[in-house]
Design a protein around this motif. Structure first.
Motif, mmCIF file in Angstrom:
data_model
loop_
_atom_site.group_PDB
_atom_site.id
_atom_site.type_symbol
_atom_site.label_atom_id
_atom_site.label_comp_id
_atom_site.label_asym_id
_atom_site.label_seq_id
_atom_site.Cartn_x
_atom_site.Cartn_y
_atom_site.Cartn_z
ATOM 1 N N GLU A 281 -58.946 40.962 -76.136
ATOM 2 C CA GLU A 281 -59.867 40.395 -75.346
ATOM 3 C C GLU A 281 -60.664 39.554 -75.903
ATOM 4 O O GLU A 281 -61.099 38.377 -75.299
ATOM 5 C CB GLU A 281 -60.568 41.483 -74.469
ATOM 6 C CG GLU A 281 -59.726 42.237 -73.518
ATOM 7 C CD GLU A 281 -58.874 41.514 -72.466
ATOM 8 O OE1 GLU A 281 -59.251 40.291 -72.213
ATOM 9 O OE2 GLU A 281 -57.789 41.995 -72.164
ATOM 10 N N GLU A 282 -61.304 39.820 -76.971
ATOM 11 C CA GLU A 282 -62.273 38.950 -77.933
ATOM 12 C C GLU A 282 -61.458 37.681 -77.874
ATOM 13 O O GLU A 282 -62.115 36.718 -77.974
ATOM 14 C CB GLU A 282 -62.321 39.587 -79.181
ATOM 15 C CG GLU A 282 -63.252 38.827 -79.891
ATOM 16 C CD GLU A 282 -64.731 39.394 -80.010
ATOM 17 O OE1 GLU A 282 -65.114 40.494 -80.802
ATOM 18 O OE2 GLU A 282 -65.676 39.116 -79.274
ATOM 19 N N ALA A 283 -60.190 37.833 -78.411
ATOM 20 C CA ALA A 283 -59.207 36.348 -78.975
ATOM 21 C C ALA A 283 -59.050 35.456 -77.728
ATOM 22 O O ALA A 283 -59.331 34.317 -78.031
ATOM 23 C CB ALA A 283 -58.039 36.872 -79.464
ATOM 24 N N LYS A 284 -59.102 36.036 -76.708
ATOM 25 C CA LYS A 284 -58.758 35.539 -75.488
ATOM 26 C C LYS A 284 -60.107 34.619 -75.015
ATOM 27 O O LYS A 284 -59.978 33.496 -74.519
ATOM 28 C CB LYS A 284 -58.510 36.688 -74.401
ATOM 29 C CG LYS A 284 -57.364 35.787 -73.388
ATOM 30 C CD LYS A 284 -56.887 37.050 -72.365
ATOM 31 C CE LYS A 284 -56.302 36.454 -71.399
ATOM 32 N NZ LYS A 284 -55.658 37.483 -70.100
ATOM 33 N N LYS A 285 -61.295 35.044 -75.114
ATOM 34 C CA LYS A 285 -62.270 34.497 -74.770
ATOM 35 C C LYS A 285 -63.180 33.945 -75.680
ATOM 36 O O LYS A 285 -64.198 33.171 -75.320
ATOM 37 C CB LYS A 285 -63.384 35.845 -73.891
ATOM 38 C CG LYS A 285 -63.933 36.599 -74.923
ATOM 39 C CD LYS A 285 -65.134 37.177 -74.481
ATOM 40 C CE LYS A 285 -66.084 38.010 -75.304
ATOM 41 N NZ LYS A 285 -66.154 39.614 -75.333
ATOM 42 N N THR A 286 -62.823 33.941 -76.950
ATOM 43 C CA THR A 286 -63.665 33.191 -78.014
ATOM 44 C C THR A 286 -63.283 31.710 -77.937
ATOM 45 O O THR A 286 -62.120 31.172 -77.584
ATOM 46 C CB THR A 286 -63.352 33.825 -79.317
ATOM 47 O OG1 THR A 286 -63.714 34.977 -79.150
ATOM 48 C CG2 THR A 286 -64.316 33.001 -80.312
ATOM 49 N N LEU A 287 -64.790 30.967 -77.993
ATOM 50 C CA LEU A 287 -64.472 29.316 -77.715
ATOM 51 C C LEU A 287 -64.064 28.624 -78.905
ATOM 52 O O LEU A 287 -64.346 29.134 -79.960
ATOM 53 C CB LEU A 287 -65.792 29.158 -77.083
ATOM 54 C CG LEU A 287 -66.203 29.531 -75.739
ATOM 55 C CD1 LEU A 287 -67.653 28.932 -75.225
ATOM 56 C CD2 LEU A 287 -65.054 29.387 -74.706
#
Ligand code: ATP
Ligand code: MG
Length: 436
Positions: free
Chosen positions: A64-70
Motif C-alpha cells: 500500500e505504501e509503494a502504491k501511494k508514494t509520490l
C-alpha cells in the motif's frame, strides 16, 4: 550488524547483478500502478532502474505504501534483479522490501513547463535527466582543463576576485563597495597572470568571472567560469596551437567518459569524435570577411567586430572550430598589440565553435609598449595611473607573452547541444535573474 551495501544503478544495468538479491536506494522518478502491481522507476546519480512491486511478494502494508508514494520520495528497496527486455535499461528489480525515507509532497515540476518556471525551480530541476547529464559532462570538461595544463607543466595560479581595474572594458564591470572605497568583481584573471609569468612562466586558472552584460543573448551569463592560461615566450601562432590542442583534449575526454550522457542530450558522439581528431583551420579576420561576402553576400565593413549572425553564417562553411586571427586593432582591448606584419590588426585570435555556438575562446599576444597602452586606456576614459603596477611588468625584464580565456559554459553548451547557455551552469545569473 553489518551495514547494508547499496548497489549503484549503472552497475545493475551493466548486467553484473542478474539473479542477485540486493539493496538499492534513490528517488522515485516515475510511478504507475494497476491492481496488484506497481512499477516504480527509481533513479540514483548513475541511472534509472525499474522496480516492480507485486502485492504477493511483500507485506500488505509495504504494498500500500509503494502504491501511494509520490515521485521524488526517497526510498530504499530490496529484491532480486532479473533481465527484462521491456524495462528501461533491460533489467528490473523484483521488490520484496519497500521502505520510504521521506514521503515527498506533490512535486511542483510536471511535464512541459516553461524555461522560466524551470529556472525558478532550479534547485529541484537539477534532478532532471538533462541537467544530471550536463553536470556530469561539465565535470569532465573542468577535469580535462586542469589535466591538460598540468600535463603540460603549467602552474595553477590564483588572482584576486576583487580588483581595482577593468580588463575587458568598463561597461560590463560589477562595482562592489569595499569599505570606504569601491572595487570591481573580476572580469578576467589576465592582468595578474601577466605578473605571474615573470616568475612561473606558464600559468593557468579556472574561476568565476563577472560581467554585467546588458543584452539578453543565449550566450552571455553575468557570472561564468573562465579557464585562462598565460605563458612567457609564447607568440600568437604557438598560442593558437595550444588552444586547439586544449579543445581537442576536452572533446576526447568527453567522448571517452560521457557517451551515455551525450545520448541523453541528443548529441552525436561520432560527430564529436571526428571533430576531436580533425585539424582546426586558422583564418584571418580579412579572410572571414571575404568568405562571408563571396559565399553569403554578407558585407561586413572592415573594422566592425563579427556579430553573432555573422559568426554563425561563417561557421556554416566549417565542421570544426575555427581560429580567426588579426581582428581590427581599434575594437580590441588596450593590451593587444599591433601585428607589425599586418598593420591596423592585432596579434589576437578568437576560436569560434561550430553549429552556432559562437566564440568559445578569446586570446592574444600582450603589448609590451607602455606608451601605446596608456594611449589606448586614455581613449576609453580609463585612469592610466591605476595601471602603473601593470606597466612595471614591462619595465623589469619584459618578454613576449600571450594568453587566452576559454568560456567554460560556452564549451559546455556546445558539447552538450544546449539551446541556451543558462543550462550549462547549475544556478545561472543573468541580467534578469539572480535567484534561487
Ligand atoms: P563575446 O564577444 O561573446 O561577448 P568577449 O570577446 O567579450 O566575448 P573575452 O573577453 O574574449 O570574450 O572572454 C573570453 C571567453 O569567455 C569568450 O571567448 C567566451 O567564451 C567567454 N565569455 C565572455 N563573456 C561571457 C559571458 N558573458 N558569459 C559566458 N561566457 C563568456
Ligand atoms: Mg563580451
Amino acid at each position: 550488524m553489518s551495514e547494508t551495501k547499496f548497489v549503484a544503478i549503472n552497475e545493475i544495468l551493466s548486467g553484473n547483478y542478474t539473479d542477485k538479491h540486493i539493496s538499492v536506494r534513490g528517488w522515485i522518478y516515475r510511478t504507475r500502478s494497476s491492481g496488484n502491481i506497481v512499477f516504480i522507476n527509481l533513479r540514483d546519480a548513475t541511472g534509472i532502474l525499474q522496480a516492480t512491486v507485486k502485492r504477493d511478494n511483500l507485506s500488505d502494508e509495504m504494498f500500500e505504501e509503494a502504491k501511494k508514494t509520490l515521485i521524488e520520495s526517497s526510498i530504499i528497496v530490496k529484491g532480486t534483479i532479473a533481465e527484462d527486455k521491456r524495462a528501461p535499461g533491460g533489467y528490473e528489480l523484483r521488490v520484496d522490501t519497500f521502505q520510504v525515507l521521506q514521503s515527498a509532497e506533490p512535486f511542483p515540476i510536471v511535464e512541459d513547463q516553461s524555461p522560466e518556471f524551470l529556472l525558478d525551480q532550479r534547485h529541484l530541476w537539477l534532478r532532471s535527466q538533462k541537467l544530471n547529464a550536463v553536470l556530469k559532462i561539465r565535470s569532465t570538461i573542468v577535469g580535462a582543463i586542469h589535466q591538460f595544463f598540468r600535463d603540460h607543466d603549467y602552474i595553477e595560479f590564483d588572482a584576486p576576485v576583487l580588483q581595482p581595474n577593468q580588463c575587458e572594458g568598463g561597461a560590463t564591470l560589477f562595482e562592489v563597495k569595499y569599505y570606504d572605497n569601491k572595487t570591481y568583481l573580476s572580469q578576467s584573471w589576465q592582468l595578474y597572470a601577466e605578473a605571474a609569468v615573470f616568475s612561473l612562466e606558464k600559468v593557468y586558472n579556472m574561476g568565476p568571472t563577472f560581467r554585467a552584460e546588458k543584452s539578453k543573448t543565449s550566450r552571455h551569463l553575468s557570472e561564468f567560469w573562465m579557464a585562462e592560461m598565460e605563458a612567457a615566450w609564447v607568440k600568437l601562432p604557438k598560442l593558437t596551437e595550444i588552444a586547439k590542442k586544449e579543445v581537442q583534449f576536452i572533446l576526447k575526454q568527453v567522448v571517452e567518459k560521457n557517451s551515455p550522457e551525450l545520448q541523453v542530450l541528443d548529441q552525436d558522439v561520432e560527430k564529436l569524435k571526428h571533430i576531436a581528431e580533425s585539424e582546426f583551420p586558422t583564418i584571418t579576420y580579412d579572410k572571414a570577411l571575404s568568405i562571408l561576402k563571396e559565399n553569403a553576400n554578407m558585407k561586413v565593413p572592415w573594422g566592425k567586430d563579427l556579430r553573432t549572425i555573422e559568426e554563425n553564417k561563417l561557421m556554416e562553411y566549417f565542421e570544426t572550430p575555427v581560429v580567426v586571427t588579426n581582428y581590427p586593432l581599434e575594437i580590441m582591448a588596450f593590451y593587444k598589440p599591433e601585428d607589425p606584419k599586418k598593420p591596423k590588426t592585432a596579434l589576437c585570435f578568437d576560436m569560434i565553435a561550430p553549429s552556432g555556438y559562437g566564440e568559445i575562446i578569446g586570446g592574444s599576444q600582450r603589448s609590451e609598449d607602455i606608451d601605446y597602452m596608456k594611449k589606448r586606456l586614455r581613449e576609453t576614459g580609463e585612469d592610466e595611473e591605476n595601471y602603473e603596477w601593470y606597466f612595471d611588468l614591462r619595465r623589469y625584464g619584459s618578454v613576449p607573452h600571450s594568453g587566452y580565456g576559454l568560456g567554460v559554459e560556452r564549451v559546455v553548451a556546445w558539447i552538450c547541444n544546449l539551446d541556451n547557455i543558462k543550462d550549462a551552469i547549475p544556478f545561472p545569473r543573468t541580467m534578469n535573474r539572480f535567484q534561487p
